[in-house]
Design an enzyme around this catalytic site. Structure first.
Site, mmCIF file in Angstrom:
data_model
loop_
_atom_site.group_PDB
_atom_site.id
_atom_site.type_symbol
_atom_site.label_atom_id
_atom_site.label_comp_id
_atom_site.label_asym_id
_atom_site.label_seq_id
_atom_site.Cartn_x
_atom_site.Cartn_y
_atom_site.Cartn_z
ATOM 1 N N SER A 44 0.981 -1.168 -0.127
ATOM 2 C CA SER A 44 -0.059 -0.159 0.073
ATOM 3 C C SER A 44 0.716 1.288 -0.008
ATOM 4 C CB SER A 44 -1.069 -0.023 1.123
ATOM 5 O OG SER A 44 -1.949 -0.883 0.741
ATOM 6 N N LYS A 87 0.609 3.231 -2.941
ATOM 7 C CA LYS A 87 -0.533 4.068 -3.429
ATOM 8 C C LYS A 87 -0.461 5.446 -3.274
ATOM 9 C CE LYS A 87 -3.801 0.860 -0.918
ATOM 10 N NZ LYS A 87 -4.479 0.518 0.327
ATOM 11 N N TYR A 114 -2.251 -3.571 -10.864
ATOM 12 C CA TYR A 114 -2.333 -3.041 -9.417
ATOM 13 C C TYR A 114 -1.490 -3.975 -8.665
ATOM 14 C CZ TYR A 114 -3.994 -1.656 -4.920
ATOM 15 O OH TYR A 114 -4.201 -1.333 -3.412
ATOM 16 N N TYR A 159 -3.872 3.443 7.465
ATOM 17 C CA TYR A 159 -5.310 2.736 7.545
ATOM 18 C C TYR A 159 -6.216 3.383 8.561
ATOM 19 C CZ TYR A 159 -2.548 -0.479 4.871
ATOM 20 O OH TYR A 159 -1.601 -1.317 3.910
ATOM 21 N N VAL A 205 1.275 -3.805 3.910
ATOM 22 C CA VAL A 205 1.105 -5.029 4.543
ATOM 23 C C VAL A 205 2.235 -5.751 4.655
ATOM 24 C CG1 VAL A 205 -1.340 -4.880 4.608
ATOM 25 C CG2 VAL A 205 0.047 -6.077 2.831
#
Length: 309
Positions: free
Chosen positions: A65, A68, A193, A245, A263
């Site tokens: 992540s 992102k 992705y 998160y 993660v």
């Protein structure tokens, strides 16, 4: 640039390392099960070009992540702020990163922010190119430029493992396709992705990416403006409000720096005008953040007054 071991940093790392026993590796992605939950390492890259580290910073992890915030920057550069935020919102969410709940509750069903999975998928959909390979090359080239490491590639094993188990992300994509947020083939978007999330870096790479964000898009070694200042500012804002998160609020209170976790146990930190931080600790808490990594950042923030608040 030479990164030097630092005794003070080693002591803080050893203090935080005892918290690894309170977490576990991400076992829902089979390829990530292999990580050693006791690993912990950190690199800190300063605005003057000096670098310090503790632990084994050469060990590679995948961005997950953390990617992102990088694709958000690239999409803002390529497509512009107005277009990006027609498809993705600005607001934090208290829901898990892979939740579909807010998509069903909001109108016109666009993701609340770019740091949750639905928002990140919508942002990756914006990356330009005529094929998955061409679009992945654009992302990889941007990561290489940010980190100053031209050897960075993605892990085919991790990408395939994620692709094969991305059932929730498929559901998110189909929901958004139904509502016009994305309009490409879902399998192709997931292929891109999962490869994006599987880009391999080490702590030093993360720290060097972090300093570019910390310095409003400028590379401190070359003085090159890699991204416009307003793009770096937008990304850092999302890192503060949504980067950890649904533990972002607590992290803002306890640590108070722009940061993005993944993660794999990685954390990218950007202390405005001061430091880039790269951290790896695969043992995760129940929110998906590195449990020892969070403790180490808290220790660093308290010792060196890093909080921006």
């Amino acid at each position: 640039m030479v990164c030097q071991s630092n005794e003070e940093l080693e002591l803080l790392l050893e203090e935080a390392k005892q918290y690894t026993k309170n977490g576990k590796v991400a076992d829902y992605i089979p390829a990530l099960k292999k990580a050693n939950p006791e690993d912990l390492s950190v690199a800190i890259y300063k605005a003057d070009g000096t670098c310090y580290y503790a632990g084994c910073i050469s060990k590679k992890i995948t961005l997950q992540s953390i990617s992102k915030v990088i694709t958000l920057a690239l999409a803002l550069i390529e497509c512009g702020e107005e277009y990006v935020f027609q498809k993705v919102g600005y607001e934090p969410t208290g829901d898990p990163f892979n939740s579909i709940v807010k998509l069903e509750m909001s109108n016109p069903s666009k993701p609340l922010n770019p740091m949750i999975n639905a928002g990140a998928l919508a942002v990756t959909h914006m990356i330009q190119g005529s094929s998955v390979d061409e679009r992945l090359d654009r992302i990889l080239d941007f990561v290489k430029k940010l980190s100053g490491n031209n050897e960075i590639e993605y892990s085919e094993e991790v990408a395939q493992s994620e692709f094969d188990t991305s059932h929730l992300n498929r559901a998110l994509c189909y929901f958004m396709k139904q509502h016009g947020i994305i309009n490409e083939d879902v399998e192709e978007l997931l292929d891109l992705y999962t490869k994006q999330c599987s880009i391999e870096v080490n702590c030093l790479d993360l720290a060097r990416i972090g300093i570019v964000f910390a310095l409003d898009g400028k590379n401190p070694e070359t003085n090159e403006q890699i991204m416009p200042p307003h793009v770096a500012r937008i990304c850092k804002t999302f890192m503060v409000t949504c980067g950890m998160y649904n533990a972002s609020g607590e992290f803002a209170v306890r640590v108070g720096i722009p940061a993005k976790s993944g993660v794999s146990g990685g954390i990218l930190g950007a202390v405005p005008n001061r430091f880039g931080i790269g951290l790896s600790g695969p043992a995760l808490d129940d929110k998906g953040n590195s449990v020892a990594g969070l403790k180490l950042l808290e220790l660093l923030a308290n010792k060196y007054q890093l909080s921006m608040f």
